[in-house]
Design an enzyme around this catalytic site. Structure first.
Site, mmCIF file in Angstrom:
data_model
loop_
_atom_site.group_PDB
_atom_site.id
_atom_site.type_symbol
_atom_site.label_atom_id
_atom_site.label_comp_id
_atom_site.label_asym_id
_atom_site.label_seq_id
_atom_site.Cartn_x
_atom_site.Cartn_y
_atom_site.Cartn_z
ATOM 1 N N ASP A 52 -24.231 52.933 25.801
ATOM 2 C CA ASP A 52 -25.433 53.203 24.755
ATOM 3 C C ASP A 52 -25.616 54.336 24.429
ATOM 4 O OD1 ASP A 52 -27.603 52.051 23.143
ATOM 5 O OD2 ASP A 52 -27.589 50.579 24.572
ATOM 6 N N HIS A 57 -31.103 42.706 24.912
ATOM 7 C CA HIS A 57 -32.378 43.022 25.592
ATOM 8 C C HIS A 57 -33.784 43.101 24.903
ATOM 9 C CE1 HIS A 57 -31.038 46.415 23.785
ATOM 10 N NE2 HIS A 57 -31.965 47.125 23.978
ATOM 11 N N ASP A 58 -33.656 42.607 23.534
ATOM 12 C CA ASP A 58 -34.694 42.918 22.799
ATOM 13 C C ASP A 58 -35.420 41.784 22.114
ATOM 14 O OD1 ASP A 58 -34.890 46.051 22.779
ATOM 15 O OD2 ASP A 58 -33.424 46.248 21.297
ATOM 16 N N ASP A 83 -27.700 53.233 19.081
ATOM 17 C CA ASP A 83 -28.942 52.794 19.090
ATOM 18 C C ASP A 83 -29.663 53.104 18.124
ATOM 19 O OD1 ASP A 83 -31.335 51.623 20.958
ATOM 20 O OD2 ASP A 83 -32.002 53.529 20.227
ATOM 21 N N GLU A 106 -26.634 49.774 15.876
ATOM 22 C CA GLU A 106 -27.780 49.035 15.744
ATOM 23 C C GLU A 106 -28.347 49.410 14.223
ATOM 24 O OE1 GLU A 106 -31.865 47.552 18.117
ATOM 25 O OE2 GLU A 106 -31.148 49.744 17.692
#
Ligand code: GLC
Length: 554
Positions: free
Chosen positions: A102, A334-335, A204, A261
């Site tokens: 990431d 994870h969000d 990210d 993302e």
């Protein structure tokens, strides 16, 4: 498998996302680690996984659980050592699994050496590595932007006598991408990991790296008088120039995949972002998960949506990536909440809902991303008080809801729905202490349902969610219709059934899912076809679908 030949390795595999802090702890400190991941590679192999995306494992003060990085080229000691990481790559490699890192490049931690230097005064060599501005004449912040986690996006720094910008928490200062030295330092860090043998990157919050030339106030969208920074800075013109340079200096010519993302990129801009003329291979966009957010709000109150809307946005994404790039299919990360709670009616049986979503995830066109625990049918938690929540955004969301006039009970309801902790509770390996995740006190409580939902129990049960995932993954790997085939939405106006076909030449596979919790009749056209896989072989009725039933047909 003629059509499949044109696909790259990452278009034919399944990616598994690991939240290392919660996956498996081998030291007993209550926090997962790299050796815990290595120990479970065979489990992932059995699930058909060809790549693992690790959320950040770099040194970090942990304000946003690793998304606040204080060193881009080291391993956080909480997770192990560089040798453990190299061992993970080597062991994964033996099983033909790639490790994907990431990259958090919009911001660093406020404890990163770069920021410590930058804030020390206005004249040091890194003085403009971050985004510094003077106060307005009245001493207030340069603009009225609200950070994504709540509160002003500007933080006062006494040492410099200036404000710095932070799109997320105040401990996550935004890097100044206008400075070529900053960009080069970030590219060097990414190349460092490529030289270690990583198989790709998830990048990210990338749509925020370019800031507008002139910073100005926006119309307030809350009682705090602030405006959501997302609408002021996301996808600013000129961002693609940075990203093309990034591609050229890091990704080009490597046999890896990149997935950005990209909240804020519209479907009609996609060809500039992905594929041959774009910069990334795939983009995570959020039109389907954002259906449950009220307009313009980020992580606040849930709103109702219709199945036809979900089908439409997913079909739009399928269409947009038909010729431009490739679609990363995901329903959890994870969000976000667990998909069982996110997409289905409250009375849906969790294991049936989990199987229904799995069928869609593993038969749509694109690369499926399974988030840890999703393959078990894990569900949300609902803790009593906000103090029990670790997630920084849940606290921001709670405060914001109170400020907007909601009661504490209502604010807690929103937290229960959206909290990122829902997906961050420890992985459920077995029914023993701490679900087999750790022998110590776990950093976040284990979900109470671990005695029923866990790997060991589900491996013994041929009707479990895990068994269904394994079946679907194997099936997907054997049928080129499901990797290379075209997508077509069927029954677009039906509010109960999600049905689509995937076809190569004259071969077609049809997925039919009853998204509702009622028994419904099955349209004539789907009756009498050969059933390839299904969830209700015992209660099956030719012309009806049981609640949440899945049939995969020829
Ligand atoms: C991304 C991450 C999220 C993080 C944020 C700031 O949205 O997925 O977990 O909090 O960026 O880095």
């Amino acid at each position: 498998m003629a059509a499949e030949k044109n696909l790259k390795w990452w278009q034919k595999t399944i990616v598994y996302q690991i939240y290392p802090k919660s996956f498996s702890d081998t030291t007993g400190d209550g926090v997962g680690d790299l050796n815990g991941i290595t120990a479970h590679l065979d489990y992932l192999k059995k699930l058909g996984v060809g790549a693992i995306w690790l959320t950040p494992i770099y040194p970090s003060p942990g304000v946003d659980n690793g998304y606040d990085i204080s060193d881009y080229v080291e391993i956080d000691p909480a997770y192990g050592t560089m040798a453990d990481f190299e061992n993970l790559i080597a062991e994964a490699d033996k099983r033909k699994i790639k490790i994907v890192m990431d990259l958090v490049y919009n911001h660093s931690s406020d404890k990163h050496a770069w920021f410590l230097e930058s804030k020390s005064g206005r004249k040091n060599p890194k003085a403009d590595w971050y985004i510094w501005r003077d106060a307005k004449n009245d001493g207030s912040p340069p603009t009225n932007w609200r950070s994504i986690f709540g509160g002003s996006a500007w933080e006062w720094c006494e040492e410099r006598g200036q404000f710095y910008l932070h799109t997320f928490a105040k401990e996550q200062p935004d890097l100044n991408w206008e400075n070529p030295a900053v960009r080069q330092a970030l590219y060097d860090a990414a190349n460092f990991w490529l030289d270690k043998g990583v198989g790709g990157f998830r990048i990210d919050a990338i749509t925020y790296i370019k800031k507008p030339a002139i910073f100005s106030d926006g119309a307030p969208d809350g009682k705090d008088g602030l405006t959501n920074i997302h609408f002021m800075t996301a996808n600013t013109k000129g961002i693609l120039d940075f990203l093309h340079e990034f591609k050229e200096k890091v990704f080009a010519g490597r046999d890896i995949f990149t997935v950005g993302e990209a909240n804020g990129v519209a479907a009609d801009e996609l060809n500039q972002w992905v594929g041959k003329n774009g910069v990334f291979d795939m983009l995570f966009e959020f039109s389907h998960v954002n259906l449950s957010l009220k307009d313009g709000e980020i992580w606040c109150r849930p709103t109702e949506w219709k199945l036809t809307e979900l089908k439409k946005v997913l079909s739009d994404s399928q269409a947009a990536t038909k010729n431009n790039g490739w679609y990363p299919i995901f329903f959890e990360n994870h969000d976000h909440p667990r998909c069982v709670n996110h997409f289905f009616a409250k009375d849906a049986e969790p294991d049936k809902a989990a199987k229904a979503m799995a069928a869609i995830l593993l038969t749509l066109r694109g690369t499926p991303f399974i988030y840890e625990g999703q393959e078990l049918g894990c569900t949300n938690v609902a803790w009593d008080s906000i103090e029990q929540y670790d997630d920084i955004s849940s606290h921001g969301q709670y405060d914001f809801a109170l400020e907007e006039g909601f009661s504490a009970a209502e604010a807690m309801e929103f937290v229960h729905f959206f909290s990122r902790d829902n997906a961050r509770t420890p992985m459920q390996w077995n029914g023993k202490k701490n679900a087999g995740f750790s022998t110590g006190k776990t950093w976040l409580p284990v979900n109470d349902n671990y005695k029923i939902i866990n790997v060991e129990a589900e491996e013994k049960n041929s009707k479990s969610v895990l068994a269904w995932y394994r079946k679907l993954a194997k099936f997907r790997s054997e049928r080129e219709e499901l990797t290379a085939g075209d997508y077509e939405l069927l029954l677009p106006d039906d509010e109960n059934i999600f049905a689509f076909s995937r076809g190569v030449d004259d071969k077609k596979i049809i997925t039919v899912v009853n998204f509702s919790t009622k028994k419904i009749s099955l349209p004539e056209d789907f009756c009498g076809r050969k059933i390839l896989l299904d969830t209700e072989s015992k209660n099956r009725e030719e012309k009806f679908l049981q609640p949440l039933e899945v049939r995969i047909l020829e």
